[in-house]
Enzyme design. Structure first.
Site, PDB file in Angstrom:
ATOM      1  N   CYS A  49      53.365  43.599  62.368  1.00 13.42           N
ATOM      2  CA  CYS A  49      53.509  42.981  63.695  1.00 13.42           C
ATOM      3  C   CYS A  49      54.725  42.066  63.751  1.00 13.42           C
ATOM      4  O   CYS A  49      55.373  41.954  64.778  1.00 13.42           O
ATOM      5  CB  CYS A  49      52.251  42.201  64.037  1.00 13.42           C
ATOM      6  SG  CYS A  49      51.750  41.111  62.694  1.00 13.42           S
TER       7      CYS A  49
ATOM      8  N   GLU B 220      45.847  37.857  67.976  1.00 10.44           N
ATOM      9  CA  GLU B 220      47.106  38.057  67.229  1.00 10.44           C
ATOM     10  C   GLU B 220      47.602  39.434  67.608  1.00 10.44           C
ATOM     11  O   GLU B 220      47.014  40.434  67.195  1.00 10.44           O
ATOM     12  CB  GLU B 220      46.846  38.004  65.717  1.00 10.44           C
ATOM     13  CG  GLU B 220      46.238  36.724  65.220  1.00 10.44           C
ATOM     14  CD  GLU B 220      47.254  35.615  65.036  1.00 10.44           C
ATOM     15  OE1 GLU B 220      48.435  35.822  65.389  1.00 10.44           O
ATOM     16  OE2 GLU B 220      46.863  34.544  64.572  1.00 10.44           O
TER      17      GLU B 220
HETATM   18  P1  TAP Z   1      44.815  48.488  68.364  1.00 12.06           P
HETATM   19  O1  TAP Z   1      44.784  49.850  68.887  1.00 12.06           O
HETATM   20  O2  TAP Z   1      44.859  47.360  69.317  1.00 12.06           O
HETATM   21  O3  TAP Z   1      43.547  48.355  67.409  1.00 12.06           O
HETATM   22  C1  TAP Z   1      43.178  47.145  66.786  1.00 12.06           C
HETATM   23  C2  TAP Z   1      41.687  47.148  66.569  1.00 12.06           C
HETATM   24  O4  TAP Z   1      41.017  47.095  67.831  1.00 12.06           O
HETATM   25  C3  TAP Z   1      41.162  48.394  65.874  1.00 12.06           C
HETATM   26  O5  TAP Z   1      40.059  48.048  65.052  1.00 12.06           O
HETATM   27  C4  TAP Z   1      40.721  49.247  67.061  1.00 12.06           C
HETATM   28  O6  TAP Z   1      39.778  50.204  66.707  1.00 12.06           O
HETATM   29  C5  TAP Z   1      40.124  48.183  67.963  1.00 12.06           C
HETATM   30  N1  TAP Z   1      40.050  48.547  69.379  1.00 12.06           N
HETATM   31  C6  TAP Z   1      40.668  49.576  70.038  1.00 12.06           C
HETATM   32  N2  TAP Z   1      40.338  49.545  71.352  1.00 12.06           N
HETATM   33  C7  TAP Z   1      39.516  48.487  71.523  1.00 12.06           C
HETATM   34  C8  TAP Z   1      38.859  47.912  72.671  1.00 12.06           C
HETATM   35  N3  TAP Z   1      39.004  48.421  73.891  1.00 12.06           N
HETATM   36  N4  TAP Z   1      38.098  46.803  72.484  1.00 12.06           N
HETATM   37  C9  TAP Z   1      37.969  46.241  71.260  1.00 12.06           C
HETATM   38  N5  TAP Z   1      38.558  46.738  70.156  1.00 12.06           N
HETATM   39  C10 TAP Z   1      39.328  47.838  70.275  1.00 12.06           C
HETATM   40  O7  TAP Z   1      46.032  48.246  67.386  1.00 12.06           O
HETATM   41  P2  TAP Z   1      46.422  49.100  66.129  1.00 12.06           P
HETATM   42  O8  TAP Z   1      47.136  50.305  66.571  1.00 12.06           O
HETATM   43  O9  TAP Z   1      45.242  49.267  65.257  1.00 12.06           O
HETATM   44  O10 TAP Z   1      47.392  48.069  65.379  1.00 12.06           O
HETATM   45  C11 TAP Z   1      48.714  47.964  65.686  1.00 12.06           C
HETATM   46  C12 TAP Z   1      48.977  46.744  66.550  1.00 12.06           C
HETATM   47  O11 TAP Z   1      48.436  45.568  65.959  1.00 12.06           O
HETATM   48  C13 TAP Z   1      50.439  46.489  66.708  1.00 12.06           C
HETATM   49  O12 TAP Z   1      50.756  46.247  68.054  1.00 12.06           O
HETATM   50  C14 TAP Z   1      50.682  45.245  65.882  1.00 12.06           C
HETATM   51  O13 TAP Z   1      51.766  44.486  66.264  1.00 12.06           O
HETATM   52  C15 TAP Z   1      49.405  44.524  65.999  1.00 12.06           C
HETATM   53  N6  TAP Z   1      49.207  43.625  64.876  1.00 12.06           N
HETATM   54  C16 TAP Z   1      49.331  42.315  65.108  1.00 12.06           C
HETATM   55  C17 TAP Z   1      49.194  41.433  64.070  1.00 12.06           C
HETATM   56  C18 TAP Z   1      49.329  39.984  64.359  1.00 12.06           C
HETATM   57  S1  TAP Z   1      48.846  38.974  63.254  1.00 12.06           S
HETATM   58  N7  TAP Z   1      49.825  39.555  65.455  1.00 12.06           N
HETATM   59  C19 TAP Z   1      48.906  41.875  62.791  1.00 12.06           C
HETATM   60  C20 TAP Z   1      48.774  43.233  62.583  1.00 12.06           C
HETATM   61  C21 TAP Z   1      48.923  44.111  63.659  1.00 12.06           C
HETATM   62  P3  TAP Z   1      40.275  51.641  66.170  1.00 12.06           P
HETATM   63  O14 TAP Z   1      41.401  51.441  65.232  1.00 12.06           O
HETATM   64  O15 TAP Z   1      39.098  52.131  65.467  1.00 12.06           O
HETATM   65  O16 TAP Z   1      40.663  52.400  67.384  1.00 12.06           O
END
Ligand code: TAP
Length: 485
Positions: free
Chosen positions: A295, A261
């Site tokens: 998102c 997602e």
């Molecule tokens: P990310 O940087 O992608 O982080 C998401 C999660 O993945 C966090 O727990 C992060 O850890 C972890 N992570 C970071 N690098 C990783 C890697 N190389 N391998 C595995 N896991 C890793 O996103 P964010 O900044 O937290 O969230 C914002 C994004 O999420 C936006 O683009 C938003 O659109 C998207 N989002 C999508 C949805 C749906 S349902 N489509 C819902 C909510 C958010 P850390 O935070 O500890 O670095």
């Protein structure tokens, strides 16, 4: 217009008991990290340090996956659906009983307004557990495997979630996985681990068998170690498209399944026959709910040219009444930005918007001196090629574009690498159906926005990911018709 001043109405934080430090939740207990490392989680509204959080190493990830495998083989994978359902109902009820505690903690750790965590995040998270508890003993009657035999769990599921809806994303992940008989290892985001750790206490309180739910805290490297672990059968990830692509590359060629997602850049489309006052409320909810850290936020407003001036003038007047400030105040509409890094990204993209020639506007508002804050911001005169029309700002920033015909609205709405959601505002039912058919988006809201329900599947097209969460479609991602692991 004179602004009606509200007296402060702060929610008390006395209900939460934040420990000075937290271990990892593995095998039903809080344990020390093997590496002994830790990081701090802070309140983004004040920059106050809240707690010291253990950083899980590769060794800890392995311990958690082993605990999940043992629980899967020994207990959970063999338990009847009816009994699994009883645990899920119990968890849901405890979450309801402790709802205020969860809401206050979520607001302190995340920065979102208490009225959102109290009225949206936590009730919806509990609703996800109630909904999936009901499915646990009915899976074989749900047609999940398309006639390919009784649905079986996949085994151990690794789940990685973001910081924008910490508890809700946890529920979206854990509830269906457990209902289907899988065990889980979940990694919350680095900046918002506290409600997941409170949820670990709820698992203990519910007497959930040890190892069925494991919660390992850490940053990106911990998430990566989980995605790379060879004994994980499925990965469920919510986060950025960039990390989602990296995960897809990591698991390519392995037997691991995945649901991703990812990001979005939703069009919220207002036709000239729309109820304009109602649409303005929908625009405000679409982009300023949860500080725009959503998102599926309606971050691209497409307005029919003939009503552009009326919509923008009403929108600006309405934004003059938005209250920005203390997230624990029950009157607050817009809380704090979740982190300094996210604030930098919002500032940077907004500066690019101005440099590229769009017109920037924010209502007068006093931002608190400490913490991470950004005012509600509207960009008009935005062109399709502008970065603020193409890239996810993930903050309270709206880009406004115009269109003349429905065909032009569709072409502009679909002109994005993403495809998570869209909104349509019009008086005509036939136009709503035509638009919904044309828009390449997983969810299309009609004359409303940001409505969520556990029974309704949610997910993306194109670079917004694959797989669905919620509803029957969401269950499909947690079962298989073959294999007995
Ligand atoms: P990310 O940087 O992608 O982080 C998401 C999660 O993945 C966090 O727990 C992060 O850890 C972890 N992570 C970071 N690098 C990783 C890697 N190389 N391998 C595995 N896991 C890793 O996103 P964010 O900044 O937290 O969230 C914002 C994004 O999420 C936006 O683009 C938003 O659109 C998207 N989002 C999508 C949805 C749906 S349902 N489509 C819902 C909510 C958010 P850390 O935070 O500890 O670095």
């Amino acid at each position: 217009m004179a602004k009606f001043e509200y007296a402060p109405a702060p929610e008390s934080r006395a209900i939460v008991d934040i420990h000075s430090s937290y271990g990892l939740f593995i095998g039903g207990e809080f344990v020390e990290s093997a590496g002994g490392g830790s990081f701090k989680t802070i309140n983004p509204a004040t920059e106050e340090v809240l707690a010291d959080i253990s950083e899980a190493t590769t060794e800890d990830v392995d311990r958690a996956v082993k605990a999940a495998r043992t629980a899967y083989r020994g207990v959970w994978g063999r338990m009847s659906g009816a009994d699994r359902g009883k645990y899920l109902f119990r968890i849901a009820r405890i979450m309801q009983e402790r709802a205020r505690e969860f809401a206050v903690l979520e607001t302190i750790d995340n920065g979102k307004p208490i009225k959102e965590s109290r009225d949206v995040d936590i009730p919806l998270a509990a609703a996800h557990f109630f909904y999936h508890a009901g499915w646990a003993d009915k899976l074989e009657h749900a047609g999940l495997t398309g006639g390919g035999g009784a649905p079986r769990p996949l085994g151990v599921v690794g789940q990685v979630i973001p910081w924008n809806f910490p508890m809700l994303m946890l529920a979206w992940k854990i509830a269906p996985a457990l209902a289907c008989g899988n065990t889980v290892v979940l990694k919350p985001a680095e900046t918002t681990p506290l409600t997941a750790l409170l949820f670990a206490e709820v698992c203990q309180q519910a007497d959930l068998p040890p190892g069925v739910v494991n919660i390992i805290t850490g940053a990106g490297a911990t998430g990566q170690a989980l995605t790379e672990h060879p004994d994980v059968d499925k990965l469920a990830f919510t986060g950025s498209t960039e990390v989602g692509k990296a995960i897809a590359r990591t698991i390519a060629g392995t037997r691991k399944k995945a649901t991703l997602e990812l990001g979005g850049k939703a069009a919220n489309i207002v036709f000239d026959d729309a109820p304009i006052d109602q649409a303005v409320e929908g625009i405000v909810n679409g982009i300023f709910f949860n500080q725009g850290h959503v998102c599926c936020a309606g971050s691209r407003l497409l307005v029919q040219e003939s009503v552009h001036d009326e919509v923008i003038s009403k929108l600006k007047r309405r934004l003059g009444t938005v209250r920005v400030g203390d997230p624990l105040d029950k009157n607050t509409d817009l809380g704090a930005i979740n982190s300094a890094a996210q604030l930098d990204q919002i500032r940077e993209l907004s500066a690019v918007g101005e440099a590229e020639g769009a017109e920037r506007w924010s209502p007068p508002c006093d931002l608190p001196g400490k913490g991470f804050w950004f005012p509600p911001t509207v960009f008009t005169n935005v062109a399709q090629t502008h970065r603020i029309a193409q890239e996810e700002v993930f903050g309270p920033v709206l880009s406004v574009l115009t269109f003349r015909t429905p065909q032009e609205a569709v072409a502009k709405a679909n002109n994005t690498p993403y495809g998570l959601s869209a909104g349509v505002w019009t008086d005509k039912g036939s136009r709503i159906l035509w638009m919904a058919d044309q828009l390449r988006a997983g969810v299309v809201w009609a004359n409303t926005f940001n409505k969520f329900d556990p029974t309704s599947p949610f997910g993306g097209f194109k670079e917004s990911g694959y797989g669905r969460e919620g509803g029957l479609h969401g269950l499909e991602g947690y079962v298989t018709s073959g294999g007995d692991r």
